[in-house]
Design an enzyme around this catalytic site. Structure first.
Site, short mmCIF file in Angstrom:
data_model
loop_
_atom_site.label_atom_id
_atom_site.label_comp_id
_atom_site.label_asym_id
_atom_site.label_seq_id
_atom_site.Cartn_x
_atom_site.Cartn_y
_atom_site.Cartn_z
N GLY A 87 0.82 -1.21 0.00
CA GLY A 87 0.00 0.00 0.00
C GLY A 87 0.85 1.25 0.00
O GLY A 87 2.07 1.19 0.12
N GLY A 89 2.63 3.63 1.50
CA GLY A 89 3.19 3.84 2.83
C GLY A 89 3.72 5.24 3.03
O GLY A 89 3.97 5.68 4.15
N ARG A 90 3.94 5.95 1.93
CA ARG A 90 4.41 7.33 2.04
C ARG A 90 3.87 8.19 0.91
O ARG A 90 4.44 9.22 0.57
CB ARG A 90 5.92 7.37 2.05
CG ARG A 90 6.54 6.65 0.86
CD ARG A 90 7.96 7.02 0.75
NE ARG A 90 8.65 6.17 -0.20
CZ ARG A 90 9.86 6.40 -0.60
NH1 ARG A 90 10.51 7.43 -0.14
NH2 ARG A 90 10.43 5.59 -1.46
N LYS A 109 4.09 12.24 -2.77
CA LYS A 109 4.95 11.15 -2.28
C LYS A 109 5.96 11.74 -1.30
O LYS A 109 6.66 12.69 -1.63
CB LYS A 109 5.67 10.49 -3.45
CG LYS A 109 6.63 9.37 -3.06
CD LYS A 109 7.18 8.71 -4.31
CE LYS A 109 8.29 7.72 -4.00
NZ LYS A 109 8.88 7.21 -5.25
N ASP A 121 8.92 5.81 7.82
CA ASP A 121 8.57 7.13 8.37
C ASP A 121 7.60 7.90 7.47
O ASP A 121 7.20 9.02 7.80
CB ASP A 121 9.84 7.95 8.62
CG ASP A 121 10.65 8.18 7.35
OD1 ASP A 121 10.20 7.74 6.25
OD2 ASP A 121 11.73 8.77 7.44
N GLY A 122 7.27 7.32 6.34
CA GLY A 122 6.33 8.00 5.44
C GLY A 122 6.93 9.15 4.67
O GLY A 122 6.22 9.87 3.96
N ARG A 172 3.15 13.71 -8.05
CA ARG A 172 3.19 12.92 -9.29
C ARG A 172 1.81 12.82 -9.90
O ARG A 172 0.80 12.82 -9.19
CB ARG A 172 3.69 11.50 -9.00
CG ARG A 172 4.86 11.45 -8.05
CD ARG A 172 5.45 10.08 -7.96
NE ARG A 172 4.61 9.10 -7.28
CZ ARG A 172 4.97 7.83 -7.09
NH1 ARG A 172 6.13 7.40 -7.54
NH2 ARG A 172 4.17 6.99 -6.46
N ARG A 179 -1.88 -0.77 -9.73
CA ARG A 179 -0.71 -1.58 -10.06
C ARG A 179 -1.09 -3.05 -10.20
O ARG A 179 -2.17 -3.45 -9.73
CB ARG A 179 0.32 -1.48 -8.91
CG ARG A 179 0.70 -0.08 -8.59
CD ARG A 179 0.79 0.16 -7.08
NE ARG A 179 0.89 1.61 -6.82
CZ ARG A 179 2.03 2.28 -6.84
NH1 ARG A 179 3.15 1.64 -7.02
NH2 ARG A 179 2.04 3.59 -6.65
N ASP A 248 4.42 -4.46 -7.52
CA ASP A 248 3.76 -3.26 -6.98
C ASP A 248 4.26 -2.00 -7.68
O ASP A 248 3.69 -0.93 -7.49
CB ASP A 248 3.98 -3.14 -5.46
CG ASP A 248 5.43 -3.28 -5.06
OD1 ASP A 248 6.03 -4.31 -5.40
OD2 ASP A 248 5.97 -2.36 -4.43
P1 AMP Z 1 9.03 1.38 -3.13
O1 AMP Z 1 10.29 0.60 -2.99
O2 AMP Z 1 9.22 2.86 -3.01
O3 AMP Z 1 8.23 1.01 -4.34
O4 AMP Z 1 8.15 1.00 -1.85
C1 AMP Z 1 7.75 -0.31 -1.51
C2 AMP Z 1 6.76 -0.24 -0.37
O5 AMP Z 1 7.37 0.31 0.80
C3 AMP Z 1 5.55 0.63 -0.63
O6 AMP Z 1 4.46 0.07 0.03
C4 AMP Z 1 5.94 1.95 -0.01
O7 AMP Z 1 4.84 2.73 0.32
C5 AMP Z 1 6.70 1.49 1.22
N1 AMP Z 1 7.68 2.49 1.66
C6 AMP Z 1 8.84 2.81 1.06
N2 AMP Z 1 9.49 3.77 1.74
C7 AMP Z 1 8.72 4.08 2.81
C8 AMP Z 1 8.85 5.00 3.90
N3 AMP Z 1 9.91 5.80 4.03
N4 AMP Z 1 7.85 5.04 4.79
C9 AMP Z 1 6.77 4.24 4.68
N5 AMP Z 1 6.61 3.35 3.69
C10 AMP Z 1 7.56 3.27 2.76
MG MG Z 2 6.56 1.33 -5.16
#
Ligand code: AMP
Ligand code: MG
Length: 493
Positions: A87, A89-90, A109, A121-122, A172, A179, A248
């Site tokens: 989901g 997450g940030r 984002k 940390d989002g 964005r 996805r 994803d």
């Molecule tokens: P990504 O590698 O950016 O495609 O992220 C993979 C998953 O990790 C997704 O669900 C993101 O929302 C979550 N995610 C990545 N970085 C963070 C962060 N700093 N805080 C919270 N969720 C994250």
């Molecule tokens: Mg991603």
């Protein structure tokens, strides 16, 4: 009239599909860059917002009128292993706008924690925000389907990564952030109704011509396979390495999404990997087509219940397999078409694929610069001349490249190719400027270490015209010197 004419639809799918959550305010949002051209195309009244208001909205500090912020839920295969719940997450979907009959998501984002943040940390560091801005806008100018960047802001807060880094938020824009992983989420929990609802939503929103098909879900699978095969062919033709092709991060709308540790190749290497987290080379340059197909198999699996006619599950599997097997042919044809254009060929001949792969083999052997090789080729005539030196100098073995050039020229002559006309065509598909890794890195270093955003802005400007020679900007076209070479990219999460 609100400045952003929101018209939201995803929220109506209901709470199974998202969590309502507002962005977390940041200390001191400053607008770094705003994409006026994109804003205008989206029907956003940018003039109605001053710089401070833009910074407030595109940091999440102020929720603009009509926005209904939410985080989307999805799952995903990450490096081959399944995570049942990822989901946003940030990221936070502010809402949607409709422009020219096309619906677009507007998403922040780096905007703070959501119910899907797990231990994260989002937030996003400024570096990856600038990287995504540069790369996605460059891709758009190179003619590759991609999410776009509407705004970048700095937050005035630090984020903890390897050390402390300045924080940033990117806004964005996508034709849909649904996805492969969104489908996987509902399939994995056995919620068939939700899979169907999601498929119906995607068809209505992105592929409305499929609504009338005999089996719209089979048609959807075929269309997504087609879009992804063509997208990955485009990546291969410009030397783009996504770096994290997890399911994803694969868009149902066929756009390049979720720019993380992605990069453009300098020297050609089929096995090139930059991403620090890709230790096995799963997402290496040359692996992108088969991995794309692997991801699409995961997508097809989620649709199987919808492909059933009666209760003959074998027939559903067989039709999915047939469509998945077409991926290679669609990919190869799209790749070859584009490579013919890169070589300036206006017609098809049986040996063209071999002509292309022999050229790539030579590039690979000498790790010759991919972008410059095709660009130099674009200026050559059908008669050998002193100009041949520009391309030959990229190779260690002069005799071999000369022999290849002779074959290429013979092929051009066989179709009566005219120098001026062909050179123009070739220069319009073989860029001179790409977001070279050392330039992106230098822009990030200047911003993060010295608060100097000039290199970032200059790079963005140059990349707006990747195919036109820009006098005085020779530095942006040259490959890195050995000491400038960037060997690894980090996703910064
Ligand atoms: P990504 O590698 O950016 O495609 O992220 C993979 C998953 O990790 C997704 O669900 C993101 O929302 C979550 N995610 C990545 N970085 C963070 C962060 N700093 N805080 C919270 N969720 C994250
Ligand atoms: Mg991603």
């Amino acid at each position: 009239m609100p400045a952003i004419p929101f018209d939201n639809s995803y929220i109506d799918l209901g709470p199974d599909f998202h969590s309502r959550v507002a962005p977390e305010p940041v200390a001191d949002p400053q607008l770094i860059r705003f994409n006026h051209e994109l804003a205008a195309a989206l029907g956003i009244d940018a003039d109605a917002l001053d710089t401070a208001e833009k910074a407030a909205i595109f940091s999440g500090n102020v929720i603009p009128e009509g926005a209904e912020p939410l985080a989307m839920v999805y799952a995903g295969h990450q490096f081959g292993g399944f995570s049942a719940r990822l989901g946003d997450g940030r990221a936070i979907l502010l809402g949607e706008v409709v422009a020219d009959g096309q619906r677009f998501d507007i998403q922040l984002k780096g905007s703070g924690r959501t119910p899907y943040s797990r231990s994260g940390d989002g937030r996003a560091a400024l570096g990856p925000v600038l990287r995504e801005y540069i790369l996605c806008e460059a891709m758009a100018r190179l003619g590759v389907p991609t999410t776009r960047a509407l705004a970048a802001v700095s937050t005035g807060e630090a984020v903890r990564r390897e050390g402390m880094l300045p924080g940033g938020i990117i806004t964005r824009v996508s034709r849909s952030f649904v996805r492969v992983g969104t489908f996987e989420y509902f399939a994995a929990i056995g919620n068939r109704d939700a899979v169907k609802k999601l498929a119906d939503y995607v068809i209505a929103r992105n592929y409305s011509d499929l609504g009338a098909a005999d089996n719209p879900y089979e048609a959807l699978l075929a269309r997504v396979i087609d879009r992804q095969a063509r997208l990955i062919a485009r990546w291969m033709q410009i030397g783009f390495i996504h770096g994290v092709m997890n399911t994803d991060n694969m868009s149902i709308a066929g756009e390049t999404i979720d720019y993380g540790p992605c990069a453009f190749m300098d020297g050609f290497d089929h096995n090139q990997v930059y991403s620090s987290i890709d230790r096995e080379g799963r997402y290496a340059y040359g692996n992108q087509p088969p991995i794309g197909q692997w991801n699409l198999i995961r997508f097809a699996e989620t649709l199987l219940p919808l492909l059933l006619t009666g209760d003959d599950s074998r027939a559903a599997v067989a039709s999915a397999e047939r469509l998945l097997n077409e991926f290679r042919d669609i990919y190869h044809a799209a790749w070859l078409d584009g490579m013919r254009e890169k070589l300036g060929l206006a017609t098809d001949a049986p040996d063209d694929a071999e002509l292309v792969s022999d050229f790539l083999d030579l590039l690979d052997r000498d790790n010759a610069d991919f972008t410059l090789a095709f660009r130099h080729l674009s200026s050559l005539g059908v008669e050998p001349s002193a100009q041949d030196e520009t391309i030959a100098s990229l190779f260690a073995n002069r005799a071999e490249i000369d022999a290849w050039l002779a074959r290429w020229r013979q092929r051009l002559c066989s179709e009566g190719s005219q120098d001026g006309e062909r050179q123009q065509r070739m220069q319009a598909v073989n860029p001179l400027y790409i977001p070279r890794n050392h330039l992106v890195e230098a822009a990030i270093r200047a911003a993060e270490d010295h608060g100097d955003l000039k290199p970032f802005h200059q790079l963005c400007e140059v990349l707006q015209n990747p195919f036109e020679t820009q006098p005085g900007r020779e530095e942006y076209a040259r490959p890195p010197k050995p000491e400038e070479r960037v060997l690894q990219t980090f996703c910064g999460t």
